[in-house]
Scaffold this motif. Structure first.
Motif, mmCIF file in Angstrom:
data_model
loop_
_atom_site.group_PDB
_atom_site.id
_atom_site.type_symbol
_atom_site.label_atom_id
_atom_site.label_comp_id
_atom_site.label_asym_id
_atom_site.label_seq_id
_atom_site.Cartn_x
_atom_site.Cartn_y
_atom_site.Cartn_z
ATOM 1 N N THR A 98 0.678 -1.231 0.063
ATOM 2 C CA THR A 98 -0.039 0.034 0.003
ATOM 3 C C THR A 98 1.084 1.261 0.051
ATOM 4 O OG1 THR A 98 0.005 0.151 2.532
ATOM 5 C CG2 THR A 98 -1.918 -1.269 1.476
ATOM 6 N N LEU A 99 0.180 2.424 -0.248
ATOM 7 C CA LEU A 99 1.087 3.735 -0.451
ATOM 8 C C LEU A 99 1.507 3.927 1.063
ATOM 9 C CD1 LEU A 99 1.838 6.311 -1.432
ATOM 10 C CD2 LEU A 99 -0.471 7.015 -1.259
ATOM 11 N N ILE A 100 0.332 3.801 2.109
ATOM 12 C CA ILE A 100 0.803 3.796 3.485
ATOM 13 C C ILE A 100 1.956 3.028 3.882
ATOM 14 C CG2 ILE A 100 0.070 3.799 5.813
ATOM 15 C CD1 ILE A 100 -1.286 6.358 4.353
ATOM 16 N N GLY A 101 2.015 2.229 3.381
ATOM 17 C CA GLY A 101 3.245 1.026 3.743
ATOM 18 C C GLY A 101 4.428 1.537 3.036
ATOM 19 N N ARG A 102 4.421 2.235 2.082
ATOM 20 C CA ARG A 102 5.658 2.639 1.406
ATOM 21 C C ARG A 102 6.006 3.972 2.073
ATOM 22 N NH1 ARG A 102 5.026 4.160 -4.653
ATOM 23 N NH2 ARG A 102 7.208 4.725 -4.414
ATOM 24 N N MET A 103 5.268 4.680 2.472
ATOM 25 C CA MET A 103 5.492 5.755 3.465
ATOM 26 C C MET A 103 6.196 5.329 4.670
ATOM 27 S SD MET A 103 2.142 7.950 2.736
ATOM 28 C CE MET A 103 2.295 9.385 3.771
ATOM 29 N N LEU A 104 5.441 4.408 5.388
ATOM 30 C CA LEU A 104 5.867 3.942 6.748
ATOM 31 C C LEU A 104 7.286 3.524 6.640
ATOM 32 C CD1 LEU A 104 2.637 2.327 8.252
ATOM 33 C CD2 LEU A 104 3.872 4.630 8.963
ATOM 34 N N ASP A 105 7.560 2.570 5.775
ATOM 35 C CA ASP A 105 8.908 1.783 5.187
ATOM 36 C C ASP A 105 9.888 3.001 5.233
ATOM 37 O OD1 ASP A 105 10.210 -0.660 5.278
ATOM 38 O OD2 ASP A 105 10.624 -0.085 3.107
ATOM 39 N N GLY A 106 9.959 3.874 4.421
ATOM 40 C CA GLY A 106 11.093 4.926 4.608
ATOM 41 C C GLY A 106 11.111 5.693 5.769
ATOM 42 N N PHE A 107 9.891 6.066 6.311
ATOM 43 C CA PHE A 107 9.909 6.801 7.528
ATOM 44 C C PHE A 107 10.564 6.265 8.839
ATOM 45 C CE2 PHE A 107 7.136 9.077 11.021
ATOM 46 C CZ PHE A 107 7.834 10.235 10.524
ATOM 47 N N SER A 108 10.219 4.862 8.604
ATOM 48 C CA SER A 108 10.645 4.291 9.968
ATOM 49 C C SER A 108 12.205 4.034 10.210
ATOM 50 C CB SER A 108 10.259 2.641 9.874
ATOM 51 O OG SER A 108 10.934 1.856 8.871
ATOM 52 N N GLY A 109 13.194 3.859 9.277
ATOM 53 C CA GLY A 109 14.470 3.933 9.440
ATOM 54 C C GLY A 109 14.807 5.099 9.715
ATOM 55 N N ASP A 110 14.279 6.433 9.159
ATOM 56 C CA ASP A 110 14.830 7.496 9.527
ATOM 57 C C ASP A 110 14.575 7.933 11.001
ATOM 58 O OD1 ASP A 110 15.361 8.061 6.818
ATOM 59 O OD2 ASP A 110 13.501 9.051 6.469
ATOM 60 N N LEU A 111 13.292 7.427 11.342
ATOM 61 C CA LEU A 111 13.125 7.756 12.742
ATOM 62 C C LEU A 111 14.064 6.846 13.916
ATOM 63 C CD1 LEU A 111 9.192 7.711 13.278
ATOM 64 C CD2 LEU A 111 10.700 9.496 13.372
ATOM 65 N N TRP A 112 14.467 5.778 13.439
ATOM 66 C CA TRP A 112 15.544 5.228 14.170
ATOM 67 C C TRP A 112 16.772 5.655 14.308
ATOM 68 C CZ3 TRP A 112 15.633 -0.448 11.114
ATOM 69 C CH2 TRP A 112 14.296 -1.169 11.396
ATOM 70 N N PHE A 113 17.253 6.191 13.413
ATOM 71 C CA PHE A 113 18.368 6.610 13.366
ATOM 72 C C PHE A 113 18.457 7.964 13.846
ATOM 73 C CE2 PHE A 113 19.709 3.024 10.415
ATOM 74 C CZ PHE A 113 20.973 2.759 11.102
ATOM 75 N N THR A 114 17.439 8.760 13.667
ATOM 76 C CA THR A 114 17.163 10.151 14.306
ATOM 77 C C THR A 114 17.372 10.119 15.823
ATOM 78 O OG1 THR A 114 15.997 11.057 12.549
ATOM 79 C CG2 THR A 114 15.688 12.076 14.411
ATOM 80 N N SER A 115 16.593 9.041 16.375
ATOM 81 C CA SER A 115 16.839 8.893 17.711
ATOM 82 C C SER A 115 17.783 8.300 18.338
ATOM 83 C CB SER A 115 15.526 7.776 17.924
ATOM 84 O OG SER A 115 15.832 6.523 17.495
ATOM 85 N N ILE A 116 18.699 7.510 17.350
ATOM 86 C CA ILE A 116 20.120 7.030 17.928
ATOM 87 C C ILE A 116 20.908 8.257 17.953
ATOM 88 C CG2 ILE A 116 22.004 5.729 17.190
ATOM 89 C CD1 ILE A 116 19.882 3.695 16.055
ATOM 90 N N TYR A 117 20.972 9.185 16.917
ATOM 91 C CA TYR A 117 21.886 10.263 16.830
ATOM 92 C C TYR A 117 21.627 11.316 18.200
ATOM 93 C CZ TYR A 117 23.958 9.052 12.319
ATOM 94 O OH TYR A 117 24.617 8.719 11.333
ATOM 95 N N ILE A 118 19.918 11.359 18.392
ATOM 96 C CA ILE A 118 19.868 12.026 19.551
ATOM 97 C C ILE A 118 20.213 11.514 20.653
ATOM 98 C CG2 ILE A 118 17.913 12.769 20.975
ATOM 99 C CD1 ILE A 118 16.260 13.336 18.313
ATOM 100 N N GLY A 119 20.231 10.007 20.776
ATOM 101 C CA GLY A 119 20.601 9.560 22.006
ATOM 102 C C GLY A 119 22.249 9.537 22.412
ATOM 103 N N ILE A 120 22.875 9.550 21.181
ATOM 104 C CA ILE A 120 24.323 9.965 21.116
ATOM 105 C C ILE A 120 24.682 10.966 21.902
ATOM 106 C CG2 ILE A 120 26.505 9.868 20.055
ATOM 107 C CD1 ILE A 120 25.429 7.456 18.246
ATOM 108 N N ILE A 121 24.029 12.109 21.164
ATOM 109 C CA ILE A 121 24.245 13.572 21.538
ATOM 110 C C ILE A 121 23.834 13.790 22.986
ATOM 111 C CG2 ILE A 121 23.267 16.098 21.386
ATOM 112 C CD1 ILE A 121 22.557 15.229 18.392
ATOM 113 N N ALA A 122 22.825 13.078 23.454
ATOM 114 C CA ALA A 122 22.407 13.221 24.910
ATOM 115 C C ALA A 122 23.574 12.582 25.888
ATOM 116 C CB ALA A 122 20.957 12.601 25.023
ATOM 117 N N ARG A 123 24.187 11.609 25.354
ATOM 118 C CA ARG A 123 24.854 10.812 26.316
ATOM 119 C C ARG A 123 26.375 11.505 26.248
ATOM 120 N NH1 ARG A 123 25.831 4.377 25.341
ATOM 121 N NH2 ARG A 123 27.819 3.923 26.395
#
Length: 301
Positions: A98-123
Motif C-alpha cells: 500500500t501507499l501507506i506502507g511505502r511511506m511508513l517503510d521509508g519513515f521508520s528507518g529515518d526515525l530509528w537513526f534520528t533517535s540514535i543520533y539524539i541518544g548519542i548527543i544526549a549521552r
C-alpha cells in the motif's frame, strides 16, 4: 504448498542485492515472523509501526552509559530490524502493498537513526572530549549533524538508488522500485488538494528522486540512451559492472551501521560511530559513486 526454503527465496529482493547476514540470519527470522503474523491476519503496516517504536526505544537506550541499558538498545534495534525485514518479506509473499506502507517503510528507518543520533548527543553532552577537559556540549550536536544529516542520509539514498538500478536491469520494472523525479512530480500535481497525505508523500518522494538523479549525471545520460535503444549486451555489461558494487550498497544501508553502533555504545565510546560515518562510510560512498558513474560513462562511449 511451498517449502520454507522456497518461500525464503521468494521473499528475497534478489541474490545479487542480499547481504550474507540478512540471508543467513535476518531474513529467515523475518520469514518466521511473516508467516506467523500473516496467519494471524496482521497487516505489514502494523508490523512497520511496531518497528518504529522498537527503533526509537533503542535510540533512547543508547543515551544511557551503563551496559544493561545498552544491551537493551542492541536487542530493541535488532527486533526493529527483524520487523522491518518481516514487513517487506510479507508484502512480497502476499502482495499486501500500500501507499501507506511505502511511506511508513521509508519513515521508520529515518526515525530509528534520528533517535540514535539524539541518544548519542544526549549521552556525550556532559562528557569530556577524549584527551581534553572540554565537555562535548554543542560539539556533540555538530558531530552527529554532520554524520547524520550531512552524510548518512546521502549515503543511504544513493546506495538505495544503485540497488534499484541493479534490480531494474536484473528483474525489470516489476522487480524494482526505480522511479524518477518527473514522473513522481507529475503524479503529485495530479492529486486533489484534499488528498493531503498522498500529496505530502509524493512531494517528498519526488524530491528524493531528484536528489538521486542530480548526483548521477552519467547514469542519467546512459539510461536515456538505453531506453531509446535497449540492448541485451549493454544490459549485461551494466549488470556485470554493477554487481561488484552491490557490497557497498549493502555496507551503506543497515547492518554495518548497526554493528558499529552496538560495538561503540557497548564499549562506551559512542563518539566513534559518527566519526566512522564521516570517514569510513563516506570513503565507501565516494568510491561507489565514482565507480558507478565511470561504468555508465564507459558503456555509453
Amino acid at each position: 504448498m511451498s517449502s520454507f526454503k522456497e518461500l525464503l527465496k521468494l521473499s528475497f529482493k534478489s541474490e545479487d542485492t542480499e547481504e550474507w547476514l540478512d540471508v543467513h540470519f535476518t531474513r529467515p527470522i523475518g520469514l518466521v515472523f511473516a508467516l506467523l503474523w500473516n496467519k494471524l491476519d496482521i497487516h505489514p503496516n502494523v508490523i512497520t509501526i511496531v518497528s518504529i517504536f522498537l527503533g526509537v526505544g533503542a535510540g533512547w537506550m543508547f543515551h544511557y552509559t551503563d551496559l544493561l541499558h545498552n544491551i537493551y538498545g542492541v536487542l530493541l534495534l535488532m527486533f526493529a530490524n527483524f520487523c522491518d525485514s518481516t514487513d517487506g518479506q510479507m508484502a512480497r509473499i502476499t502482495g499486501k502493498k500500500t501507499l501507506i506502507g511505502r511511506m511508513l517503510d521509508g519513515f521508520s528507518g529515518d526515525l530509528w537513526f534520528t533517535s540514535i543520533y539524539i541518544g548519542i548527543i544526549a549521552r556525550l553532552w556532559n562528557q569530556h572530549i577524549p584527551g581534553t577537559d572540554i565537555e562535548w556540549g554543542f560539539w556533540a550536536f555538530v558531530l552527529c549533524a554532520i554524520a547524520g544529516i550531512g552524510l548518512h542520509a546521502k549515503q543511504s539514498s544513493l546506495a538505495d538508488y544503485y540497488r534499484q538500478i541493479h534490480l531494474f536491469f536484473l528483474l525489470g520494472k516489476e522487480g524494482s522500485e526505480l522511479d524518477n523525479y518527473k514522473q513522481q512530480r507529475a503524479h503529485y500535481e495530479s492529486l486533489p488538494k484534499s488528498d493531503w497525505l498522498s500529496r505530502l508523500f509524493f512531494y517528498n518522494y519526488a524530491n528524493y528522486c531528484k536528489s538521486q538523479e542530480q548526483r548521477t549525471p552519467q547514469f542519467q545520460q546512459f539510461f536515456a540512451r538505453w531506453k531509446a535503444q535497449p540492448s541485451e549486451e549493454v544490459r549485461q555489461r551494466l549488470l556485470a559492472g554493477s554487481r561488484p558494487l552491490m557490497k557497498y550498497t549493502n555496507l551503506l544501508t543497515f547492518n554495518t551501521r548497526a554493528i558499529t553502533i552496538y560495538v561503540t555504545c557497548l564499549l562506551d565510546c559512542p563518539w566513534v560511530y559518527p566519526l566512522v560515518e564521516i570517514t569510513v562510510f563516506q570513503a565507501m560512498y565516494m568510491y561507489m559513486h565514482s565507480k558507478h558513474e565511470a561504468l555508465c560513462k564507459e558503456i555509453s562511449d
